[in-house]
Design a protein around this motif. Structure first.
Motif, PDB file in Angstrom:
ATOM      1  N   LEU A 132      37.314 -31.875 -25.712  1.00 35.51           N
ATOM      2  CA  LEU A 132      37.678 -32.486 -26.991  1.00 35.51           C
ATOM      3  C   LEU A 132      39.188 -32.599 -27.140  1.00 35.51           C
ATOM      4  CD1 LEU A 132      36.680 -33.695 -29.633  1.00 35.51           C
ATOM      5  CD2 LEU A 132      36.855 -31.415 -30.656  1.00 35.51           C
ATOM      6  N   VAL A 133      39.924 -31.563 -26.750  1.00 31.55           N
ATOM      7  CA  VAL A 133      41.384 -31.636 -26.835  1.00 31.55           C
ATOM      8  C   VAL A 133      41.905 -32.831 -26.042  1.00 31.55           C
ATOM      9  CG1 VAL A 133      43.520 -30.491 -26.096  1.00 31.55           C
ATOM     10  CG2 VAL A 133      41.791 -29.206 -27.363  1.00 31.55           C
ATOM     11  N   ASN A 134      41.390 -33.021 -24.851  1.00 31.39           N
ATOM     12  CA  ASN A 134      41.845 -34.140 -24.033  1.00 31.39           C
ATOM     13  C   ASN A 134      41.394 -35.480 -24.600  1.00 31.39           C
ATOM     14  OD1 ASN A 134      43.277 -33.370 -21.294  1.00 31.39           O
ATOM     15  ND2 ASN A 134      41.790 -31.758 -21.699  1.00 31.39           N
ATOM     16  N   ALA A 135      40.185 -35.532 -25.143  1.00 28.99           N
ATOM     17  CA  ALA A 135      39.707 -36.780 -25.747  1.00 28.99           C
ATOM     18  C   ALA A 135      40.555 -37.165 -26.953  1.00 28.99           C
ATOM     19  CB  ALA A 135      38.243 -36.637 -26.160  1.00 28.99           C
ATOM     20  N   LEU A 136      40.893 -36.183 -27.780  1.00 27.59           N
ATOM     21  CA  LEU A 136      41.734 -36.464 -28.945  1.00 27.59           C
ATOM     22  C   LEU A 136      43.135 -36.880 -28.514  1.00 27.59           C
ATOM     23  CD1 LEU A 136      40.642 -33.524 -31.282  1.00 27.59           C
ATOM     24  CD2 LEU A 136      39.951 -35.930 -31.434  1.00 27.59           C
ATOM     25  N   ALA A 137      43.658 -36.234 -27.466  1.00 26.89           N
ATOM     26  CA  ALA A 137      44.985 -36.607 -26.964  1.00 26.89           C
ATOM     27  C   ALA A 137      45.000 -38.052 -26.481  1.00 26.89           C
ATOM     28  CB  ALA A 137      45.410 -35.659 -25.841  1.00 26.89           C
TER      29      ALA A 137
ATOM     30  N   ARG B 286      43.490 -40.369 -27.703  1.00 25.87           N
ATOM     31  CA  ARG B 286      43.468 -41.217 -28.890  1.00 25.87           C
ATOM     32  C   ARG B 286      44.695 -41.008 -29.766  1.00 25.87           C
ATOM     33  NH1 ARG B 286      38.921 -40.395 -26.616  1.00 25.87           N
ATOM     34  NH2 ARG B 286      37.190 -41.880 -26.777  1.00 25.87           N
ATOM     35  N   GLY B 287      45.709 -40.360 -29.198  1.00 25.85           N
ATOM     36  CA  GLY B 287      46.993 -40.236 -29.874  1.00 25.85           C
ATOM     37  C   GLY B 287      47.117 -39.103 -30.861  1.00 25.85           C
ATOM     38  N   VAL B 288      46.182 -38.148 -30.859  1.00 28.99           N
ATOM     39  CA  VAL B 288      46.254 -37.023 -31.794  1.00 28.99           C
ATOM     40  C   VAL B 288      47.189 -35.964 -31.234  1.00 28.99           C
ATOM     41  CG1 VAL B 288      44.940 -35.223 -32.976  1.00 28.99           C
ATOM     42  CG2 VAL B 288      43.904 -37.478 -32.597  1.00 28.99           C
ATOM     43  N   GLU B 289      48.164 -35.563 -32.018  1.00 31.04           N
ATOM     44  CA  GLU B 289      49.087 -34.488 -31.641  1.00 31.04           C
ATOM     45  C   GLU B 289      48.434 -33.154 -31.969  1.00 31.04           C
ATOM     46  OE1 GLU B 289      53.498 -32.835 -33.009  1.00 31.04           O
ATOM     47  OE2 GLU B 289      52.962 -34.944 -33.363  1.00 31.04           O
ATOM     48  N   GLN B 290      48.438 -32.220 -31.007  1.00 34.97           N
ATOM     49  CA  GLN B 290      47.682 -30.986 -31.185  1.00 34.97           C
ATOM     50  C   GLN B 290      48.479 -29.755 -30.770  1.00 34.97           C
ATOM     51  OE1 GLN B 290      43.318 -31.691 -29.777  1.00 34.97           O
ATOM     52  NE2 GLN B 290      44.567 -33.214 -28.720  1.00 34.97           N
ATOM     53  N   LYS B 291      48.146 -28.650 -31.427  1.00 35.33           N
ATOM     54  CA  LYS B 291      48.671 -27.339 -31.059  1.00 35.33           C
ATOM     55  C   LYS B 291      47.506 -26.366 -31.140  1.00 35.33           C
ATOM     56  CE  LYS B 291      52.875 -26.482 -31.957  1.00 35.33           C
ATOM     57  NZ  LYS B 291      54.182 -26.256 -32.617  1.00 35.33           N
ATOM     58  N   ALA B 292      47.460 -25.381 -30.225  1.00 36.89           N
ATOM     59  CA  ALA B 292      46.329 -24.455 -30.178  1.00 36.89           C
ATOM     60  C   ALA B 292      46.802 -23.024 -29.995  1.00 36.89           C
ATOM     61  CB  ALA B 292      45.374 -24.832 -29.052  1.00 36.89           C
TER      62      ALA B 292
ATOM     63  N   SER C 199      35.400 -39.942 -32.287  1.00 37.94           N
ATOM     64  CA  SER C 199      35.578 -40.746 -33.498  1.00 37.94           C
ATOM     65  C   SER C 199      35.088 -40.003 -34.731  1.00 37.94           C
ATOM     66  CB  SER C 199      34.843 -42.082 -33.366  1.00 37.94           C
ATOM     67  OG  SER C 199      35.385 -42.863 -32.329  1.00 37.94           O
ATOM     68  N   ALA C 200      33.972 -39.271 -34.599  1.00 37.26           N
ATOM     69  CA  ALA C 200      33.454 -38.503 -35.726  1.00 37.26           C
ATOM     70  C   ALA C 200      34.441 -37.421 -36.150  1.00 37.26           C
ATOM     71  CB  ALA C 200      32.106 -37.888 -35.365  1.00 37.26           C
ATOM     72  N   TYR C 201      35.063 -36.740 -35.178  1.00 43.51           N
ATOM     73  CA  TYR C 201      36.060 -35.726 -35.522  1.00 43.51           C
ATOM     74  C   TYR C 201      37.291 -36.348 -36.186  1.00 43.51           C
ATOM     75  CZ  TYR C 201      33.967 -31.531 -33.527  1.00 43.51           C
ATOM     76  OH  TYR C 201      33.164 -30.438 -33.305  1.00 43.51           O
ATOM     77  N   ILE C 202      37.751 -37.463 -35.660  1.00 44.96           N
ATOM     78  CA  ILE C 202      38.935 -38.096 -36.240  1.00 44.96           C
ATOM     79  C   ILE C 202      38.687 -38.523 -37.675  1.00 44.96           C
ATOM     80  CG2 ILE C 202      40.391 -40.163 -36.091  1.00 44.96           C
ATOM     81  CD1 ILE C 202      40.298 -39.797 -33.016  1.00 44.96           C
ATOM     82  N   GLU C 203      37.508 -39.059 -37.971  1.00 43.71           N
ATOM     83  CA  GLU C 203      37.179 -39.415 -39.348  1.00 43.71           C
ATOM     84  C   GLU C 203      37.175 -38.189 -40.253  1.00 43.71           C
ATOM     85  OE1 GLU C 203      36.896 -42.473 -40.772  1.00 43.71           O
ATOM     86  OE2 GLU C 203      37.716 -43.027 -38.802  1.00 43.71           O
ATOM     87  N   LEU C 204      36.684 -37.069 -39.712  1.00 44.33           N
ATOM     88  CA  LEU C 204      36.669 -35.832 -40.483  1.00 44.33           C
ATOM     89  C   LEU C 204      38.077 -35.328 -40.742  1.00 44.33           C
ATOM     90  CD1 LEU C 204      34.824 -33.793 -41.817  1.00 44.33           C
ATOM     91  CD2 LEU C 204      34.524 -32.687 -39.589  1.00 44.33           C
ATOM     92  N   PHE C 205      38.977 -35.450 -39.752  1.00 39.54           N
ATOM     93  CA  PHE C 205      40.345 -35.004 -39.916  1.00 39.54           C
ATOM     94  C   PHE C 205      41.071 -35.783 -41.045  1.00 39.54           C
ATOM     95  CE2 PHE C 205      40.469 -34.076 -35.056  1.00 39.54           C
ATOM     96  CZ  PHE C 205      39.750 -32.905 -35.256  1.00 39.54           C
ATOM     97  N   LYS C 206      40.621 -36.987 -41.308  1.00 40.23           N
ATOM     98  CA  LYS C 206      41.267 -37.816 -42.327  1.00 40.23           C
ATOM     99  C   LYS C 206      40.912 -37.411 -43.756  1.00 40.23           C
ATOM    100  CE  LYS C 206      41.319 -41.991 -39.427  1.00 40.23           C
ATOM    101  NZ  LYS C 206      40.735 -43.365 -39.252  1.00 40.23           N
ATOM    102  N   ARG C 207      39.849 -36.607 -43.894  1.00 40.64           N
ATOM    103  CA  ARG C 207      39.405 -36.222 -45.238  1.00 40.64           C
ATOM    104  C   ARG C 207      40.425 -35.344 -45.944  1.00 40.64           C
ATOM    105  NH1 ARG C 207      33.153 -34.270 -45.144  1.00 40.64           N
ATOM    106  NH2 ARG C 207      32.256 -36.053 -43.992  1.00 40.64           N
ATOM    107  N   LYS C 208      40.414 -35.446 -47.237  1.00 45.85           N
ATOM    108  CA  LYS C 208      41.231 -34.560 -48.055  1.00 45.85           C
ATOM    109  C   LYS C 208      40.436 -33.297 -48.373  1.00 45.85           C
ATOM    110  CE  LYS C 208      44.552 -37.498 -48.173  1.00 45.85           C
ATOM    111  NZ  LYS C 208      45.768 -37.257 -47.342  1.00 45.85           N
TER     112      LYS C 208
END
Length: 340
Positions: free
Chosen positions: A21-26, A28-34, A330-339
């Motif tokens: 998942l970390v690599n898939a999000l990367a 798609r341009g998601v900046e991550q720290k773990a 895509s499902a995770y990215i949509e969730l990350f957008k929630r307030k």
């Protein structure tokens, strides 16, 4: 988009999915720290696409007191879109930060909810886990987002690398060597199938007991303990059948990995497989802890190539339709957008 992960797991299927998942999000341009434990074998697989902070977060360690302060400071400085803890213990590390959505990803059934006091949404990788947390009294958000694995077909290793003759039937399994993974059941099953070789990838506290069991059954000449492997797919690709014998398995990532290599699968009737497997269509289901049931299912696949091909094709089709990288990321990215 920025995401901060808290992951204190060791080595196993959940960790493989974290890496995926970390690599898939990367991608798609998601900046991550773990935040992860020191010395993880899989660290190199996220290094370069994810910032890494190492800590043990043990009860008697200074980090047990200092790390919560550090992750709160990091959240305030970085202002991420989401904070995401992986399983129960890291959820205790979740800061009470109000600036973004806070997620706890669950790959197993928790026994209590007090781990999640700062969590907005529980992300469950099966519907059964979602229903379980609601039954425990969880009233905040619940989302069901499953796992994915790489669907790329990989060239098999040469069987000679594992001192295995060409043409003999090979059964493979992999995971942490703990009792609930059922390797002892699988060894007993294969012991009743003359000429069938068994490859076991992984390691853990039961290794010595499993080796002793192999010796007691007189199977040393046809069982291979191959240890942890950074890349298991070439081994799966070289086997004839993949077996997962767990007594408790909320999902079963290893089944998805076997399906990706178009292998027929025998699984226990544990929680996850009962959700996404149909006996005789995309795999064969065996009774938990019953070596005879596993032996019968393995023998059916070895003696009926049409059945083996049918369940392998059915598994691959289910993988592509339900457990693809695009759908899950895509499902995770949509969730990350929630307030929050």
């Amino acid at each position: 988009m920025k995401v901060m992960h808290y992951h204190l797991g060791k080595d196993g299927g959940a960790e493989r999915f974290f890496v995926h998942l970390v690599n898939a999000l990367a991608r798609r341009g998601v900046e991550q720290k773990a935040v992860i434990r020191p010395g993880r074998l899989w660290r190199k697989n996220i290094d370069g696409v994810c910032g890494i902070v190492e800590s043990n977060f043990r009860n008697l360690s200074p980090d047990r007191f200092l790390l919560p302060l550090k992750v709160m400071r990091m959240a305030r400085q970085e202002q991420p879109n989401a904070l995401m803890s992986w399983a129960t213990r890291p959820s205790r590390l979740m800061p009470n930060y109000k600036g973004c959505i806070k997620l706890s990803r669950l790959g197993d059934y928790p026994t209590k909810l007090d781990y999640f006091k700062n969590t907005d949404v529980l992300v469950c990788n099966t519907p059964g886990i979602g229903e379980h947390v609601k039954a425990l009294g969880w009233t905040r958000g619940v989302e069901v987002i499953s796992n994915f694995t790489s669907t790329q077909a990989i060239a098999p290793i040469s069987r000679a690398q594992l001192d295995t003759p060409e043409g003999v039937p090979v059964v493979m399994s992999m995971g942490r060597f703990v009792k609930r993974k059922g390797f002892h059941t699988l060894i007993d099953a294969v012991s009743t199938l003359p000429g069938v070789y068994l490859w076991l990838a992984g390691d853990g506290e039961e290794r010595e007991n499993l080796e002793a069991q192999v010796d007691a059954r007189g199977m040393r000449d046809r069982v291979r303990f191959i240890g942890w492997q950074d890349e298991t797919r070439p081994y799966v690709a070289a086997a004839d059948i993949f077996v997962m014998a767990s007594s408790h398995e909320p999902l079963g990532n290893v089944i998805l990995e076997a399906w990706a290599q178009n292998k027929p699968v025998v699984s226990s009737k544990s929680e996850g497989p009962l959700w996404f497997m149909q006996d005789g269509q995309n795999g064969l289901l065996a009774d938990i802890g019953e070596a005879d049931s596993f032996a019968e299912s393995i023998n059916r696949l070895l003696s009926d190539q049409a059945l083996a091909q049918r369940v392998a094709s059915g598994g691959h089709e289910r993988l592509m339709n339900q457990f693809s990288e695009d759908a899950i990321a895509s499902a995770y990215i949509e969730l990350f957008k929630r307030k929050p």
